[in-house]
Scaffold this motif. Structure first.
Motif, PDB file in Angstrom:
ATOM      1  N   HIS A 125      42.511  46.928  44.300  1.00  0.00           N
ATOM      2  CA  HIS A 125      42.434  48.222  44.984  1.00  0.00           C
ATOM      3  C   HIS A 125      43.822  48.819  45.188  1.00  0.00           C
ATOM      4  CE1 HIS A 125      38.252  47.475  45.454  1.00  0.00           C
ATOM      5  NE2 HIS A 125      38.339  46.680  46.516  1.00  0.00           N
ATOM      6  N   LEU A 126      44.788  47.970  45.508  1.00  0.00           N
ATOM      7  CA  LEU A 126      46.173  48.426  45.711  1.00  0.00           C
ATOM      8  C   LEU A 126      46.919  48.572  44.388  1.00  0.00           C
ATOM      9  CD1 LEU A 126      47.138  46.199  48.781  1.00  0.00           C
ATOM     10  CD2 LEU A 126      46.401  48.605  48.786  1.00  0.00           C
ATOM     11  N   GLU A 127      46.319  48.049  43.315  1.00  0.00           N
ATOM     12  CA  GLU A 127      46.908  48.060  41.974  1.00  0.00           C
ATOM     13  C   GLU A 127      48.250  47.334  41.935  1.00  0.00           C
ATOM     14  OE1 GLU A 127      46.703  51.939  40.142  1.00  0.00           O
ATOM     15  OE2 GLU A 127      44.692  52.259  40.931  1.00  0.00           O
ATOM     16  N   THR A 128      48.266  46.151  42.582  1.00  0.00           N
ATOM     17  CA  THR A 128      49.450  45.302  42.567  1.00  0.00           C
ATOM     18  C   THR A 128      49.059  43.919  42.052  1.00  0.00           C
ATOM     19  OG1 THR A 128      49.086  44.556  44.845  1.00  0.00           O
ATOM     20  CG2 THR A 128      50.525  46.479  44.533  1.00  0.00           C
ATOM     21  N   ALA A 129      50.018  43.287  41.390  1.00  0.00           N
ATOM     22  CA  ALA A 129      49.839  41.915  40.916  1.00  0.00           C
ATOM     23  C   ALA A 129      51.184  41.217  41.014  1.00  0.00           C
ATOM     24  CB  ALA A 129      49.340  41.899  39.479  1.00  0.00           C
ATOM     25  N   THR A 130      51.152  39.972  41.478  1.00  0.00           N
ATOM     26  CA  THR A 130      52.367  39.175  41.566  1.00  0.00           C
ATOM     27  C   THR A 130      52.251  38.015  40.595  1.00  0.00           C
ATOM     28  OG1 THR A 130      52.701  39.774  43.873  1.00  0.00           O
ATOM     29  CG2 THR A 130      53.862  37.825  43.083  1.00  0.00           C
ATOM     30  N   ASP A 166      53.178  31.962  35.054  1.00  0.00           N
ATOM     31  CA  ASP A 166      52.355  30.752  35.091  1.00  0.00           C
ATOM     32  C   ASP A 166      51.036  30.972  35.826  1.00  0.00           C
ATOM     33  OD1 ASP A 166      54.333  29.418  33.716  1.00  0.00           O
ATOM     34  OD2 ASP A 166      55.211  28.510  35.511  1.00  0.00           O
ATOM     35  N   LYS A 167      51.034  31.882  36.815  1.00  0.00           N
ATOM     36  CA  LYS A 167      49.824  32.227  37.567  1.00  0.00           C
ATOM     37  C   LYS A 167      50.059  33.579  38.225  1.00  0.00           C
ATOM     38  CE  LYS A 167      51.396  29.366  41.425  1.00  0.00           C
ATOM     39  NZ  LYS A 167      51.054  28.259  42.326  1.00  0.00           N
ATOM     40  N   ALA A 168      49.024  34.097  38.918  1.00  0.00           N
ATOM     41  CA  ALA A 168      49.173  35.412  39.543  1.00  0.00           C
ATOM     42  C   ALA A 168      48.238  35.549  40.735  1.00  0.00           C
ATOM     43  CB  ALA A 168      48.893  36.522  38.537  1.00  0.00           C
ATOM     44  N   LYS A 169      48.557  36.541  41.562  1.00  0.00           N
ATOM     45  CA  LYS A 169      47.693  36.934  42.670  1.00  0.00           C
ATOM     46  C   LYS A 169      47.902  38.428  42.859  1.00  0.00           C
ATOM     47  CE  LYS A 169      51.354  35.783  45.909  1.00  0.00           C
ATOM     48  NZ  LYS A 169      51.785  34.958  47.009  1.00  0.00           N
ATOM     49  N   ASN A 172      39.688  34.330  40.209  1.00  0.00           N
ATOM     50  CA  ASN A 172      38.893  34.298  41.427  1.00  0.00           C
ATOM     51  C   ASN A 172      39.129  35.654  42.098  1.00  0.00           C
ATOM     52  OD1 ASN A 172      38.344  31.569  40.869  1.00  0.00           O
ATOM     53  ND2 ASN A 172      40.234  30.969  41.888  1.00  0.00           N
ATOM     54  N   TRP A 173      38.084  36.507  42.151  1.00  0.00           N
ATOM     55  CA  TRP A 173      38.267  37.899  42.527  1.00  0.00           C
ATOM     56  C   TRP A 173      37.211  38.301  43.545  1.00  0.00           C
ATOM     57  CZ3 TRP A 173      37.662  42.227  38.273  1.00  0.00           C
ATOM     58  CH2 TRP A 173      38.128  43.447  38.759  1.00  0.00           C
ATOM     59  N   ASN A 174      37.645  38.859  44.656  1.00  0.00           N
ATOM     60  CA  ASN A 174      36.728  39.397  45.657  1.00  0.00           C
ATOM     61  C   ASN A 174      36.614  40.890  45.384  1.00  0.00           C
ATOM     62  OD1 ASN A 174      35.830  40.754  48.106  1.00  0.00           O
ATOM     63  ND2 ASN A 174      35.998  38.738  49.076  1.00  0.00           N
ATOM     64  N   LEU A 175      35.473  41.320  44.871  1.00  0.00           N
ATOM     65  CA  LEU A 175      35.300  42.718  44.479  1.00  0.00           C
ATOM     66  C   LEU A 175      35.339  43.663  45.679  1.00  0.00           C
ATOM     67  CD1 LEU A 175      32.571  42.297  41.729  1.00  0.00           C
ATOM     68  CD2 LEU A 175      35.026  42.622  41.429  1.00  0.00           C
ATOM     69  N   LYS A 176      34.950  43.174  46.859  1.00  0.00           N
ATOM     70  CA  LYS A 176      34.957  44.031  48.046  1.00  0.00           C
ATOM     71  C   LYS A 176      36.381  44.304  48.519  1.00  0.00           C
ATOM     72  CE  LYS A 176      33.115  44.552  52.684  1.00  0.00           C
ATOM     73  NZ  LYS A 176      32.260  43.991  53.716  1.00  0.00           N
ATOM     74  N   PHE A 187      42.645  39.037  44.341  1.00  0.00           N
ATOM     75  CA  PHE A 187      42.366  38.131  43.240  1.00  0.00           C
ATOM     76  C   PHE A 187      43.452  37.070  43.143  1.00  0.00           C
ATOM     77  CE2 PHE A 187      44.719  41.628  41.268  1.00  0.00           C
ATOM     78  CZ  PHE A 187      45.688  40.976  40.530  1.00  0.00           C
ATOM     79  N   VAL A 188      43.062  35.930  42.559  1.00  0.00           N
ATOM     80  CA  VAL A 188      43.967  34.824  42.272  1.00  0.00           C
ATOM     81  C   VAL A 188      43.677  34.382  40.850  1.00  0.00           C
ATOM     82  CG1 VAL A 188      44.622  32.454  42.856  1.00  0.00           C
ATOM     83  CG2 VAL A 188      44.063  34.072  44.686  1.00  0.00           C
ATOM     84  N   MET A 189      44.739  34.179  40.086  1.00  0.00           N
ATOM     85  CA  MET A 189      44.623  33.687  38.707  1.00  0.00           C
ATOM     86  C   MET A 189      45.471  32.424  38.628  1.00  0.00           C
ATOM     87  SD  MET A 189      44.997  37.331  36.782  1.00  0.00           S
ATOM     88  CE  MET A 189      43.729  38.561  36.922  1.00  0.00           C
TER      89      MET A 189
END
Length: 184
Positions: A47-52, A40-43, A14-18, A22-24
């Motif tokens: 734009h910031l090039e970060t993922a948790t 198990d999942k991510a968010k 689920n990704w907001n391009l603007k 994002f949420v996975m």
């Protein structure tokens, strides 16, 4: 999704391009040359090039990442991090791990409540119930900063406990038998 050299794969995004948010909600795999991770999942934010990554996180550094090549012959080789939650900052090539953090590199093992690994500087910062062990030597502390190249450690906090095995003397060769006296 690709983000600054990292490829992210999952079954749903689920990704907001603007905004870039994002949420996975399902299993996520993150790869790039020399590094792979899963959770198990991510968010995050593209734009910031970060993922948790959240839940049962495992990161493998095979030693083939560009930062390993920059380190030269002193690089200590492949490493693995496991934790409950990990934020990957792809711009700064750093990992911020929270909860049940475990770092393994060769026969070196570190555990803590939180760990930050900077792939550019090769520094590992551990805090909260830190235990480092290598071979028979171990250290417990509140905070440890560890340079993975030079193997320098700066530890602080109380109580600090360092255990070093006592060297054992080798028994050496068996004693020569005493000569027997000849009877006349």
């Amino acid at each position: 999704m690709e983000m600054n050299g990292y490829e992210i794969t999952t079954a749903q995004t689920n990704w907001n391009l603007k905004s870039g948010d994002f949420v996975m909600p399902q299993e996520v795999k993150v790869t790039r040359p020399g590094t792979d991770a899963r959770g198990d999942k991510a968010k995050g934010n593209s734009h910031l090039e970060t993922a948790t990554l959240v839940g049962n996180v495992v990161v493998h550094d095979s030693g083939g990442a560009p930062e390993a090549k920059d380190a030269g012959a002193d690089y200590q080789g492949p490493a693995t991090i496991t934790c409950d939650e990990l934020t990957v900052d792809s711009k700064n090539k750093s990992y911020d791990a929270h909860g049940n953090v475990r770092f393994v590199q060769g026969d070196r093992v570190g555990t803590a409540d939180r760990g930050v690994l900077n792939q550019v500087t090769h520094m590992l910062h551990l805090e909260g119930n830190v235990v480092l062990a290598e071979g028979g030597t171990s250290m417990k502390s509140s905070v440890v900063d560890y340079n993975m190249l030079t193997r320098d450690v700066i530890a602080s906090g109380q109580p600090m406990i360092i255990r070093q095995p006592i060297p054992q003397r080798s028994p050496g060769p068996p004693a020569s038998p005493k000569p027997t006296k000849k009877k006349k």
